[in-house]
Design an enzyme around this catalytic site. Structure first.
Site, short mmCIF file in Angstrom:
data_model
loop_
_atom_site.label_atom_id
_atom_site.label_comp_id
_atom_site.label_asym_id
_atom_site.label_seq_id
_atom_site.Cartn_x
_atom_site.Cartn_y
_atom_site.Cartn_z
N HIS A 57 2.77 -61.92 -47.47
CA HIS A 57 3.66 -61.71 -46.33
C HIS A 57 3.06 -62.33 -45.06
CE1 HIS A 57 6.42 -59.18 -43.76
NE2 HIS A 57 5.44 -59.39 -42.89
N GLU A 58 1.82 -61.96 -44.76
CA GLU A 58 1.19 -62.48 -43.54
C GLU A 58 1.00 -64.00 -43.62
OE1 GLU A 58 1.24 -60.71 -41.04
OE2 GLU A 58 1.58 -58.80 -42.04
N HIS A 71 4.05 -65.71 -42.31
CA HIS A 71 3.99 -65.85 -40.85
C HIS A 71 3.08 -67.02 -40.46
CE1 HIS A 71 6.28 -62.40 -39.60
NE2 HIS A 71 5.46 -61.50 -40.14
N HIS A 94 4.63 -70.31 -40.81
CA HIS A 94 5.59 -70.51 -39.72
C HIS A 94 4.87 -71.07 -38.49
CE1 HIS A 94 9.37 -68.57 -37.62
NE2 HIS A 94 9.42 -69.90 -37.65
#
Length: 682
Positions: free
Chosen positions: A473-474, A477, A480
């Site tokens: 998940h991290e 980010h 991104h």
């Protein structure tokens, strides 16, 4: 001051590999002078913009404003990242001192009439300026930011707004500091070995190590997730589960120096008053105007739709657990501190699945390599360890990230384990955002910060499947931020609406347990054996188990957030009474608490997610639909789909409206059915 500036590493060119912050040279004495100098420099830059005789142009106003405050951004970035990841009493004191000063500095910019007049003049004739798309977006965003921060208010209202912002800045700092202190304060110390019954050997060993480090005898359990959650899941001693659970859900609720109830009351009231000053019905209306949801009603519509689907599932899960308790014949009724324990028992009974048995296959180093494998397959990225790059703590590792052409994409820091100087949870942040300058692309410096289970004396760091998923998940980010390819820092990377920012992170979770990925990294840390297919099947079959609970506890928190932030100005509340009334209103069953109760709801009271906690589930509609595009292509690494996701979403930052970005990728708007399928709530 001059001597301090000369010697202050925050005020010099960094002169480090990749121009990362010189962490080893920075001491707490450097921050306040650096903040002061940064604010002074930005004020001078803005004075230069407003005092010029030339009429406003995009270059002399918007681009000049964008470049102003570079020094202040650098200082703030280092300071606030460290207060989250590696704080000290000195840094916390500086936080309390600097918060109102920074709030005043921001107000001095947003309420600068001459500066706003130039921005407004450009905004009103933007069609005649022949701006590129990104330029138009920067102008539009800046103009709205000024209006939403009071630029159109009269003098009396602006003065009251300044006072509100000062108070809000102090309250949010205090809330977060109280929570960190409370989390570090509590310990459950076990000295009788019989009380360890049911706990896995790895947790017992970690607790013994924790006790030793704290100078205690026995086994020490804390409120950090890596300690409290497995304790609740495995401890046979019900009274101890109750003790640590109640400590967990009553953080900052003891009427002492770490209590947060009055802070919550004040934050909610001040936010409502500020929204009213700015002409909005509530804080939520102010916040959501710039999000995909646009209105609280639209966000609540999705939350209620999912609540209606999830609550009956949670009630059925409770019945199954109660039936198991009845078969045990102890005459006990299911309570909140029993849920994790009996959910695990029912899961084992229904699926013959034991999450703890999977830990040996999720060695942290291997999960990291699996993640790098996915990033390589999807986006051509490679990760190269760096030995001579400054880091802010000895446990932090650094990587140079290169693209398929061996060109620098960015720098990535990884910081994995809990410590008393780090707040709870997991997050991605940046020390430098991507942008363009005269020399070309400015490579971002990104950091992933987590609180994963530590290695013990006999085992490396072994993750639960949930922790592995959090890492992915991290990393979403981080991608991104790393793959951003825009001109202006203001629009870079994760600078997108709150209910869109979780799309890149949550979509990455889908790859974590795909067979093609697991066979790359899920190898037994002792034997090297790839995780057996039978175990993977059990894990996948069990993923939809307990989804009623997982969805309900999340939605309860999201609805609580929205209830707080749709309050009209002037309405005073008593936080825990208000919380109970709101939970009773939606029918939350007593065996489940909101994922975050009011006094420790850091996301909304100290973390930037006020009126935005719904964003995770809003984004899950997007990520479930987005991953379906890969599935429909017949290959989870389909090159065309990955390229489209990269070009239309990851690289674009906040340069276009989120739904435009999404439909450019998917060729249609997202369908909620994929979320319902993913959670097993159809």
């Amino acid at each position: 001051m001059e001597q301090t500036n000369t010697l202050n590493p925050l005020l010099q060119a960094y002169n480090t590999p990749f121009d990362v912050p010189p962490f080893g040279s920075i001491t707490h004495e450097h921050y306040l002078p650096a903040f002061e100098e940064g604010m002074k420099e930005q004020s001078k830059n803005i004075e230069a913009i407003t005092s010029q005789q030339a009429p406003p142009s995009f270059a002399n106003t918007m681009e000049a404003l964008e470049k102003s405050g570079k020094l202040l951004r650098n200082v703030s970035t280092v300071f606030f990242n460290l207060t989250s990841a590696n704080t000290t009493p000195e840094l916390e004191e500086i936080s309390r001192q600097i918060a109102p000063v920074l709030a005043k500095h921001a107000d001095d910019i947003y309420l600068n009439a001459a500066l706003f007049a130039r921005i407004k003049a450009l905004y009103e004739r933007q069609d005649a300026l022949e701006l590129r798309g990104e330029q138009r977006k920067l102008l539009e965003k800046t103009y709205k930011d000024f209006v939403r921060n009071g630029a159109n208010l009269d003098a009396a209202k602006q003065e009251r707004l300044r006072e509100i912002n000062k108070n809000l800045s102090l309250l949010t700092v205090r809330f977060g500091q109280h929570l960190l202190a409370e989390t570090n304060h509590y310990e459950l110390l076990i000295t009788n070995q019989k009380d360890l019954a049911g706990l896995p050997a790895s947790l017992i060993e970690a607790a013994a190590l924790s006790a030793k480090e704290a100078g205690r005898e026995g086994w020490r359990f804390t409120l950090h997730n890596a300690s409290v959650m497995p304790f609740l899941q495995y401890a046979d001693q019900r009274h101890l589960r109750k003790e640590i659970y109640q400590a967990y859900i009553n953080r900052c609720n003891h009427d002492d120096e770490r209590d947060n109830k009055e802070i919550v009351t004040q934050l909610v009231a001040l936010r409502a008053e500020k929204a009213a000053l700015l002409g909005y019905a509530s804080h939520a209306h102010l916040i959501l105007e710039e999000n995909m949801a646009k209105t609280p009603a639209k966000a609540n519509e999705l939350l209620q739709q999912l609540w209606t689907a999830a609550l009956p599932v949670a009630r059925q899960e409770a019945k199954e657990m109660q039936a198991l308790m009845d078969r045990e014949g102890k005459g006990e009724q299911l309570e909140a501190w029993d849920w994790f324990y009996y959910a695990d028992k029912v899961r084992k009974e229904k699926y013959n699945y034991d999450a703890e048995a999977l830990r040996p296959y999720f060695k942290l180093d291997n999960v990291r390599e699996g993640l790098f494998f996915v990033a390589k397959k999807l986006y051509g990225l490679s990760f190269h360890p760096l030995k001579d790059v400054p880091v802010y703590h000895g446990e932090v590792s650094a990587y140079e990230v290169k693209d398929e052409n061996k060109q620098l994409t960015g720098i990535l820091y990884l910081d994995f384990h809990p410590r008393s100087s780090k707040r709870g949870g997991a997050w991605m942040t940046s020390y430098r955002k991507q942008s363009l300058n005269e020399s070309g692309r400015v490579a971002p410096v990104i950091s992933i910060v987590c609180n994963f289970s530590r290695p013990t004396g006999t085992q490396p760091a072994l993750l639960t499947p949930d922790e592995a998923e959090t890492f992915f998940h991290e990393a979403g980010h981080a991608l991104h931020g790393l793959l951003s390819d825009v001109t202006y820092e203001t629009l870079s990377g994760t600078a997108v609406p709150r209910d869109f920012v979780e799309l890149p992170s949550q979509v990455m979770e889908h790859w974590a347990f795909e067979p093609e990925v697991l066979e790359q990294y899920a190898k037994h840390y002792e034997t090297g054996e790839i995780i057996p297919a039978s175990m993977v099947e059990k894990m996948k079959a069990a993923t939809k188990f307990n989804q009623g609970f997982a969805t309900v506890e999340y939605l309860a928190a999201a609805l609580l957030d929205m209830s707080y932030h749709t309050l009209a100005p002037g309405k005073t509340i008593v936080p825990l009474l208000f919380e109970k009334e709101e939970m009773d209103k939606i029918g939350l069953i007593p065996q489940i608490a909101p994922r975050y109760r009011s006094t420790y709801f850091q996301h909304i009271f100290a973390g930037g997610y006020s009126a935005g906690y719904y964003s995770y589930i809003w984004s899950e509609v997007l990520d479930s639909d987005a991953f379906a595009a890969f599935k429909e292509a017949g290959d989870i690494f389909d090159a065309a789909t990955a390229t489209s996701f990269r070009k239309n979403i990851l690289e674009k930052g906040g340069t276009e409206e989120p739904m435009q970005l999404y439909t450019a990728f998917r060729k249609r708007e997202p369908d909620v059915k994929y979320l319902l399928q993913h959670r097993g709530l159809e």
